[in-house]
Design a protein around this motif. Structure first.
Motif, PDB file in Angstrom:
ATOM      1  N   GLN A  24     -45.284  -7.384  32.988  1.00  0.00           N
ATOM      2  CA  GLN A  24     -45.899  -7.381  34.336  1.00  0.00           C
ATOM      3  C   GLN A  24     -47.033  -6.275  33.970  1.00  0.00           C
ATOM      4  O   GLN A  24     -48.062  -6.253  34.722  1.00  0.00           O
ATOM      5  CB  GLN A  24     -44.937  -6.781  35.540  1.00  0.00           C
ATOM      6  N   GLN A  25     -46.706  -5.083  33.203  1.00  0.00           N
ATOM      7  CA  GLN A  25     -47.599  -3.833  33.144  1.00  0.00           C
ATOM      8  C   GLN A  25     -48.758  -4.456  32.193  1.00  0.00           C
ATOM      9  O   GLN A  25     -49.925  -4.167  32.617  1.00  0.00           O
ATOM     10  CB  GLN A  25     -47.007  -2.905  32.521  1.00  0.00           C
ATOM     11  N   GLN A  26     -48.571  -5.437  31.361  1.00  0.00           N
ATOM     12  CA  GLN A  26     -49.411  -6.001  30.566  1.00  0.00           C
ATOM     13  C   GLN A  26     -50.596  -6.585  31.327  1.00  0.00           C
ATOM     14  O   GLN A  26     -51.870  -6.666  31.037  1.00  0.00           O
ATOM     15  CB  GLN A  26     -49.009  -7.130  29.579  1.00  0.00           C
ATOM     16  N   HIS A  27     -50.310  -7.369  32.426  1.00  0.00           N
ATOM     17  CA  HIS A  27     -51.173  -7.807  33.479  1.00  0.00           C
ATOM     18  C   HIS A  27     -51.973  -6.999  34.476  1.00  0.00           C
ATOM     19  O   HIS A  27     -52.990  -7.153  34.794  1.00  0.00           O
ATOM     20  CB  HIS A  27     -50.538  -8.954  34.208  1.00  0.00           C
ATOM     21  N   ALA A  28     -51.065  -5.807  34.502  1.00  0.00           N
ATOM     22  CA  ALA A  28     -51.726  -4.803  35.560  1.00  0.00           C
ATOM     23  C   ALA A  28     -52.430  -3.884  35.002  1.00  0.00           C
ATOM     24  O   ALA A  28     -53.572  -3.454  35.647  1.00  0.00           O
ATOM     25  CB  ALA A  28     -50.477  -3.956  36.229  1.00  0.00           C
ATOM     26  N   LEU A  29     -52.479  -3.369  33.681  1.00  0.00           N
ATOM     27  CA  LEU A  29     -53.203  -2.490  33.103  1.00  0.00           C
ATOM     28  C   LEU A  29     -54.823  -2.863  33.014  1.00  0.00           C
ATOM     29  O   LEU A  29     -55.679  -1.944  33.275  1.00  0.00           O
ATOM     30  CB  LEU A  29     -52.677  -1.919  31.815  1.00  0.00           C
ATOM     31  N   PRO A  30     -55.065  -3.969  32.576  1.00  0.00           N
ATOM     32  CA  PRO A  30     -56.775  -4.239  32.627  1.00  0.00           C
ATOM     33  C   PRO A  30     -57.081  -4.231  33.947  1.00  0.00           C
ATOM     34  O   PRO A  30     -58.337  -3.832  34.111  1.00  0.00           O
ATOM     35  CB  PRO A  30     -56.516  -5.816  32.335  1.00  0.00           C
ATOM     36  N   LYS A  31     -56.543  -4.593  35.046  1.00  0.00           N
ATOM     37  CA  LYS A  31     -57.270  -4.347  36.333  1.00  0.00           C
ATOM     38  C   LYS A  31     -57.391  -2.804  36.652  1.00  0.00           C
ATOM     39  O   LYS A  31     -58.404  -2.294  37.244  1.00  0.00           O
ATOM     40  CB  LYS A  31     -56.139  -5.022  37.463  1.00  0.00           C
ATOM     41  N   ALA A  38     -63.594   7.166  34.612  1.00  0.00           N
ATOM     42  CA  ALA A  38     -63.839   8.125  33.313  1.00  0.00           C
ATOM     43  C   ALA A  38     -63.617   7.747  32.086  1.00  0.00           C
ATOM     44  O   ALA A  38     -62.448   6.772  31.948  1.00  0.00           O
ATOM     45  CB  ALA A  38     -62.704   9.329  33.607  1.00  0.00           C
ATOM     46  N   ARG A  39     -64.327   7.768  31.025  1.00  0.00           N
ATOM     47  CA  ARG A  39     -64.242   7.057  29.670  1.00  0.00           C
ATOM     48  C   ARG A  39     -63.138   7.086  29.118  1.00  0.00           C
ATOM     49  O   ARG A  39     -62.175   6.246  28.668  1.00  0.00           O
ATOM     50  CB  ARG A  39     -65.294   7.426  29.009  1.00  0.00           C
ATOM     51  N   GLU A  40     -62.723   8.612  29.291  1.00  0.00           N
ATOM     52  CA  GLU A  40     -61.266   8.634  28.512  1.00  0.00           C
ATOM     53  C   GLU A  40     -59.989   8.023  29.177  1.00  0.00           C
ATOM     54  O   GLU A  40     -58.956   7.643  28.450  1.00  0.00           O
ATOM     55  CB  GLU A  40     -60.991  10.312  28.660  1.00  0.00           C
ATOM     56  N   LEU A  41     -60.026   7.725  30.446  1.00  0.00           N
ATOM     57  CA  LEU A  41     -59.017   7.276  31.218  1.00  0.00           C
ATOM     58  C   LEU A  41     -58.951   5.662  30.744  1.00  0.00           C
ATOM     59  O   LEU A  41     -58.084   5.200  30.544  1.00  0.00           O
ATOM     60  CB  LEU A  41     -59.083   7.571  32.825  1.00  0.00           C
ATOM     61  N   LYS A  42     -60.392   5.095  30.675  1.00  0.00           N
ATOM     62  CA  LYS A  42     -60.230   3.669  29.986  1.00  0.00           C
ATOM     63  C   LYS A  42     -59.800   3.810  28.689  1.00  0.00           C
ATOM     64  O   LYS A  42     -59.169   2.598  28.634  1.00  0.00           O
ATOM     65  CB  LYS A  42     -61.850   3.043  30.310  1.00  0.00           C
ATOM     66  N   LEU A  43     -60.048   4.421  28.009  1.00  0.00           N
ATOM     67  CA  LEU A  43     -59.699   4.403  26.349  1.00  0.00           C
ATOM     68  C   LEU A  43     -58.207   4.618  26.552  1.00  0.00           C
ATOM     69  O   LEU A  43     -57.576   4.013  25.710  1.00  0.00           O
ATOM     70  CB  LEU A  43     -60.435   5.375  25.835  1.00  0.00           C
ATOM     71  N   ALA A  44     -57.542   5.592  27.057  1.00  0.00           N
ATOM     72  CA  ALA A  44     -56.022   5.689  27.217  1.00  0.00           C
ATOM     73  C   ALA A  44     -55.330   4.554  27.692  1.00  0.00           C
ATOM     74  O   ALA A  44     -54.433   4.176  27.093  1.00  0.00           O
ATOM     75  CB  ALA A  44     -55.940   7.002  28.271  1.00  0.00           C
ATOM     76  N   LEU A  49     -52.464  -0.337  26.755  1.00  0.00           N
ATOM     77  CA  LEU A  49     -52.234  -1.711  26.587  1.00  0.00           C
ATOM     78  C   LEU A  49     -51.963  -2.310  25.342  1.00  0.00           C
ATOM     79  O   LEU A  49     -50.862  -3.450  25.250  1.00  0.00           O
ATOM     80  CB  LEU A  49     -53.690  -2.409  27.076  1.00  0.00           C
ATOM     81  N   ALA A  50     -52.369  -1.764  24.487  1.00  0.00           N
ATOM     82  CA  ALA A  50     -52.028  -2.232  22.867  1.00  0.00           C
ATOM     83  C   ALA A  50     -50.504  -1.801  22.582  1.00  0.00           C
ATOM     84  O   ALA A  50     -49.791  -2.602  21.896  1.00  0.00           O
ATOM     85  CB  ALA A  50     -53.021  -1.589  21.795  1.00  0.00           C
ATOM     86  N   GLU A  51     -50.395  -0.609  23.138  1.00  0.00           N
ATOM     87  CA  GLU A  51     -48.914  -0.240  22.936  1.00  0.00           C
ATOM     88  C   GLU A  51     -47.816  -1.127  23.734  1.00  0.00           C
ATOM     89  O   GLU A  51     -46.573  -1.488  23.013  1.00  0.00           O
ATOM     90  CB  GLU A  51     -48.717   1.382  23.578  1.00  0.00           C
ATOM     91  N   THR A  52     -48.250  -1.618  24.609  1.00  0.00           N
ATOM     92  CA  THR A  52     -47.430  -2.494  25.585  1.00  0.00           C
ATOM     93  C   THR A  52     -47.266  -3.690  25.030  1.00  0.00           C
ATOM     94  O   THR A  52     -46.070  -4.250  24.949  1.00  0.00           O
ATOM     95  CB  THR A  52     -48.153  -2.532  27.123  1.00  0.00           C
ATOM     96  N   ALA A  53     -48.115  -4.376  23.992  1.00  0.00           N
ATOM     97  CA  ALA A  53     -47.965  -5.485  23.456  1.00  0.00           C
ATOM     98  C   ALA A  53     -46.974  -5.169  22.355  1.00  0.00           C
ATOM     99  O   ALA A  53     -46.257  -6.088  22.222  1.00  0.00           O
ATOM    100  CB  ALA A  53     -49.248  -6.027  22.908  1.00  0.00           C
ATOM    101  N   ASP A  54     -46.949  -4.019  21.586  1.00  0.00           N
ATOM    102  CA  ASP A  54     -46.074  -3.576  20.721  1.00  0.00           C
ATOM    103  C   ASP A  54     -44.634  -3.557  21.398  1.00  0.00           C
ATOM    104  O   ASP A  54     -43.612  -3.903  20.717  1.00  0.00           O
ATOM    105  CB  ASP A  54     -46.316  -2.312  20.015  1.00  0.00           C
ATOM    106  N   HIS A  55     -44.683  -2.918  22.353  1.00  0.00           N
ATOM    107  CA  HIS A  55     -43.234  -2.783  23.153  1.00  0.00           C
ATOM    108  C   HIS A  55     -42.548  -4.170  23.435  1.00  0.00           C
ATOM    109  O   HIS A  55     -41.520  -4.279  23.172  1.00  0.00           O
ATOM    110  CB  HIS A  55     -43.381  -1.962  24.556  1.00  0.00           C
TER     111      HIS A  55
END
Length: 168
Positions: A24-31, A38-44, A49-55
């Motif tokens: 569910q988080q994998q679908h929520a994070l892109p939104k 903030a650029r730094e927030l977008k990067l985080a 999101l990549a970590e979530t795929a690993d999880h």
């Protein structure tokens, strides 16, 4: 819904809950990333999101090790946390306040996951499933790191801007 009769059943249920929550988080994070200013927030968010795929991949390996299917009930808790987060974000009209709201929404989700991974890790250790416990603990550490990063970002910059937003 299966009966839970022992600690291993409880572990499996916990891991299924986490798996569903990660999906569910994998679908929520892109939104949330799309709304962030903030650029730094977008990067985080992108990094997490990549970590979530690993999880998700890591949990799929745990299911294989336990020789059980990944299916389970939808995580109502994560579903509600995401909804609450979206509601908070939608009500934030100023960009600086919006970023602070996104951090809050993400931290709601991260704290839920940290509780779940911590519990599952404890169960796995109690059951002598060391390799599974290590995988769960590794993910728990990653969840803690993103939470810390979000807190640092909020304190260093975003919350300060949200104190005195520029009214447009």
């Amino acid at each position: 819904m299966e009966k839970i009769t022992n600690l291993k059943d409880l572990l499996i249920e916990q891991i299924r809950e986490l798996y569903n929550a990660e999906k569910q988080q994998q679908h929520a994070l892109p939104k949330l990333k799309e709304k962030a200013e903030a650029r730094e927030l977008k990067l985080a968010i992108q990094y997490h999101l990549a970590e979530t795929a690993d999880h998700i991949t890591r949990l799929e390996k745990v299911f294989q090790q336990l020789e059980v299917a990944s299916f389970g009930e939808e995580s109502e808790a994560m579903q509600k946390l995401i909804k609450e987060g979206y509601d908070l974000v939608e009500r934030s009209s100023d960009p600086e306040v919006l970023d602070a709201s996104i951090i809050a929404a993400m931290q709601y989700m991260e704290h839920f996951e940290m509780a779940g991974y911590g519990t599952a890790c404890t169960y796995a250790n109690e059951l002598g499933l060391r390799e599974i416990a290590e995988q769960l603990h590794f993910t728990l550490d990653e969840e803690k790191k993103i939470d810390e990063k979000l807190t640092e970002m909020a304190i260093a910059k975003i919350n300060q801007k949200a104190k005195s937003p520029v009214i447009v």
